[in-house]
Every structure is written in structure tokens, then in C-alpha cells.
Design a protein around this motif. Structure first.
Motif: not given
Length: 459
Positions: A134-147, A316-325
Motif C-alpha cells: 500500500x505504501x509502494x502504491x502511495x509512493x507511485x501516486x506521490x511520484x507521478x504527482x511530483x513529476x 490518509x490524504x489531503x483532499x485538495x491534492x490526494x495524489x501528492x499527499x
């Protein structure tokens, strides 16, 4: 008029023609140079026995086809648009399609870990693997958002730079308008200045599509497709960007730019509005949907803590920017995964005992709620596949359009070169022709001198 004067006029005309041909040859490799041609006219006499008084150079003409130049500038705008669009789309497609960042791969890993826990839902090892996946999947969302953020920043910087270039070329065209007007008023040859102006317009058209209106005084006015002025005579407007809105500032007036632009600036705006922003929105929707659905299903089950409690949110996430958080909830442990089903009340909420704890349907080996979590799997693949497919189609179309527009631009450039370019064979013939004319006129002068000397010798 004497032979001496006639020969001298021919000598001067041949000299000018030789200079023009020599200048053409010297500039054969000069970008944007338009070949020049000397214009000759016969000098008339008015006496009854005079048949002419020699030759005059009436001007030097710049060989250029305004229609072809307009086509070249238009094709340059299309090429600039699709080149920029293709570059960003290709990068975005590769980013979303890479194995290292693919959400599909991350979903595979997470739901495979969930499935591995079906046989022993009470074991901590498979539960720990679920948290790791689950953390690995979250990291993928985070990295795509950062890119995506990095691409948006790069695009913003490039837009600022491109707008600066647009304003620089507009100012250059306005300054050349002034120089051409002043030189033409004094009877000078404006060919080289006109070449420089056309090259500036060509460079400008690759940045943004422009309409070119030629004026009677030799100047050109430039505007965007809906009439916003970039250059009016000797004055240049200034293109500005404020809060993603473009406008042209001309003096005290501001002209909003609301139409679709071409050129590389138009390509940047198109990528921003139709690729990066929608991709970010879809990525956020995917992250939000995944986290909410798993968290909601967690809340319907019971964990294996002592005492057993209602499942708490995995994500957990920030609803204003879910993929990044998106991330694993703080202090979330393997025991907190709620794989067992809870008894539900009439409203579908977990039934609580007197101590406020949910009432389990079965023991800690129950995997009913885990099965319900795994059943969520199919809801999360289609959106990412659709996004990736759309990017692939857009990227392919942009590349095809770029190849086509580049080919057209090359064809038009070849036509322009056939009209305005220097042909060394042709100029070599001109050199020979006017060199012979120069020698012949020198012979006329020499003969006139001999005749004059003969007449003087008679006295």
C-alpha cells in the motif's frame, strides 16, 4: 551626347551589375538572404539625330515572393505548435507508462498482497506485506504527482521565456520598420533590412501565429489571429501572462488573448490546458477513489487487536491534492487491518457492544471483509488504463501532425529558396555577361579617346 559619355554610362552600369552579382555570390550561405537584381533602363535623347545617350541603373530589386513567405510563416507556426505538443506528450506518456511509476503495477502488487492473506488472515507476515504494498502504491501516486508538478513548472518557465522572445522579435520588427522607412525616404537600398525583418517574422511565427499586413510605406503591421496588435508601424506591443491569462499591451490599451494560438506558445498552452491539468485531475480522482473505498471497507470490518475494534483508515490524504499527499495512516499497524466482518445494524453500520466495540461475525480467522476489499479491485484499473490510452493516442497524433507540418514547411522553404535563393551557376553567368559588357564599354571609351586624339591632331 559623345561616345565617351555613352561608354562611361555603360561602364558604370556594368560595374553596379557586377557588384550586385558578387554580393549575391558572397551571401549564398547567409540565412534569409534574398538575391538581388540590377534594373537597367535606356537613357533617351531628344535630338532628331540622337538614338540614345547610354544606360542608367534605375534600381536594385530584391527578389522575394510575399505569398510564399506568408505560407512559410504559417507552416512554421504549425510546426512550432506540434513540435512542442509532441515533446511534452511523449514525456508524459512515458512517465505514466513506465513500470517504475505505473499505477496498474502498484494496484497489482497491493491486491496480490490482499489475496495472499486470504488463507491466513490472522497472520502478521502477509498483513505487513499489504502495508508495504500500500505504501509502494502511495509512493507511485506521490511520484507521478511530483513529476507532473515538475513538468508544469518547466512548462511555465518555457512560457515565460517564449513570451519574452515574442516581445523581443516584435520590437525588432518595429525597429526595422523605422530603419526601412528612413532609408527608403533617402533613396537607399532596403533589401538587407527587409531580409532581416522577414527573418524576424519567421522566427516570431514559430513562437506564435501572426497576421502580416504590408503598408504602402514599406512597413508591416503584425497582429494575432483575432486582431490583437503586436506591431503597428514603429511601435511594438507587449505580450503578458497574468494568472494563466494572456493579453497584448499596446500603449495604454490591453487586448485579451482568448483564442487558441498556434506556434510553440500555443503548443505550451494546449499541453497545460488539455494534457497536464486533466492528467493531474484524473490522477487525483484515482487516488481519492482508491483511498476512500478501501478506508470505507476497512470501517465495515474488525481488526485483530485486543479488544477487537472497528477498522481504522489505511490511507490518509489531503483532499485538495490526494495524489501528492496519499500515504499510510500514522501508526497504522498490521493488526489494524480489518479483515473480519462485523455484524451490521439496520442502517448497515457495525453493531457495537456495551463497551462500544464492534461485534464480530466470526473469529480472527474470518476473511469476509478481506474478500470485500479484494472485490474493489476492478474499480481501479479502468481509469488508469483509459488515461494511459488517451495519452498514447494524443502523443501519436501530435507526432504525426508534427511530421506532416515539418514536411510541409520544408517544401515551402524549398519553394522560397527557388525564388529568392542564390543560384551560383546563374550568378556565374551574370559575372561573365557583365564582365564582357564592362570590357566592351571600356573599348568604346578607348575608341572615343582615339577619335578625339585624331581630331586634335588635325589642327
Amino acid at each position: 551626347m559623345s561616345m565617351l559619355s555613352i561608354g562611361t554610362s555603360g561602364l558604370n552600369a556594368a560595374q553596379v551589375a557586377l557588384n550586385v552579382a558578387s554580393n549575391n555570390i558572397a551571401n549564398v550561405n547567409t540565412p534569409g538572404y534574398s538575391r538581388q537584381e540590377v534594373l537597367l533602363g535606356s537613357r533617351f535623347a531628344y535630338g532628331g539625330l540622337d538614338n540614345g545617350i547610354g544606360v542608367a541603373v534605375t534600381g536594385v530589386r530584391r527578389i522575394a515572393d510575399n505569398y510564399l513567405n506568408t505560407q512559410l510563416w504559417s507552416s512554421g507556426s504549425a510546426t512550432g505548435f506540434y513540435r512542442t505538443q509532441s515533446q511534452y506528450l511523449n514525456t508524459t506518456e512515458k512517465m505514466f507508462g513506465s513500470d517504475a511509476l505505473s499505477i496498474t503495477k502498484g494496484l497489482d502488487g497491493l491486491f496480490a498482497a490482499f489475496s495472499a492473506a486470504l488463507e491466513s488472515p490472522e497472520s502478521l507476515a502477509p498483513r505487513q506485506q499489504i502495508i508495504s504494498s500500500a505504501q509502494s502504491l502511495a509512493n507511485r501516486f506521490n511520484q507521478l504527482s511530483l513529476n507532473l508538478s515538475n513538468q508544469e513548472k518547466q512548462l511555465g518557465d518555457e512560457m515565460t521565456s517564449t513570451i519574452g522572445e515574442v516581445n523581443r522579435y516584435s520590437s525588432q520588427v518595429a525597429a526595422l520598420n523605422k530603419q526601412i522607412g528612413e532609408l527608403a525616404a533617402g533613396g537607399g537600398n532596403t533589401s538587407q533590412l527587409e531580409d532581416q525583418r522577414d527573418e524576424a517574422i519567421k522566427a516570431l511565427s514559430e513562437l506564435v501565429d501572426v497576421q502580416v499586413n504590408r503598408q504602402a510605406d514599406g512597413s508591416v503591421n503584425l497582429s494575432l489571429s483575432q486582431g490583437q496588435p503586436l506591431v503597428l508601424g514603429n511601435s511594438a506591443g507587449s505580450l503578458t501572462l497574468t494568472n494563466q491569462s494572456l493579453a497584448v499591451q499596446m500603449g495604454t490599451q490591453s487586448f485579451p488573448v482568448e483564442q487558441t494560438l498556434r506556434g510553440s506558445l500555443g503548443g505550451l498552452i494546449d499541453v497545460r490546458d488539455n494534457v497536464l491539468q486533466p492528467s493531474r485531475s484524473e490522477l487525483n480522482d484515482m487516488a481519492l477513489k482508491l483511498a476512500q473505498q478501501i478506508n470505507e471497507q476497512q470501517a465495515k470490518g474488525v481488526d485483530i487487536n485486543d479488544p477487537r475494534t472497528q477498522g481504522k483508515p489505511l490511507f490518509t490524504f489531503d483532499a485538495s491534492d490526494p495524489a501528492a499527499t496519499l500515504k499510510i495512516s500514522a501508526d497504522f499497524k498490521a493488526q489494524d487491518l480489518a479483515f473480519g466482518a462485523a455484524k451490521l445494524d439496520a442502517s448497515g453500520n457495525p453493531l457495537l457492544d456495551a463497551a462500544g466495540h464492534p461485534v464480530p461475525e466470526a473469529g480472527i480467522g474470518d476473511n469476509s471483509n478481506l474478500q470485500a476489499i479484494i472485490a474493489l479491485k476492478e474499480n481501479h484499473y479502468d481509469a488508469y488504463g483509459t488515461l494511459l490510452g488517451k495519452l498514447a493516442v494524443q502523443s501519436g497524433q501530435a507526432q504525426a501532425e508534427y511530421d506532416s507540418s515539418q514536411k510541409l514547411q520544408t517544401e515551402v522553404q524549398n519553394k522560397v529558396n527557388s525564388v529568392s535563393g542564390v543560384n551560383l551557376d546563374e550568378e556565374g553567368v551574370n559575372i561573365m555577361q557583365f564582365a564582357q559588357a564592362y570590357q566592351a564599354n571600356a573599348k568604346v571609351i578607348s575608341t572615343a579617346d582615339q577619335l578625339f586624339t585624331t581630331v586634335l591632331g588635325m589642327f
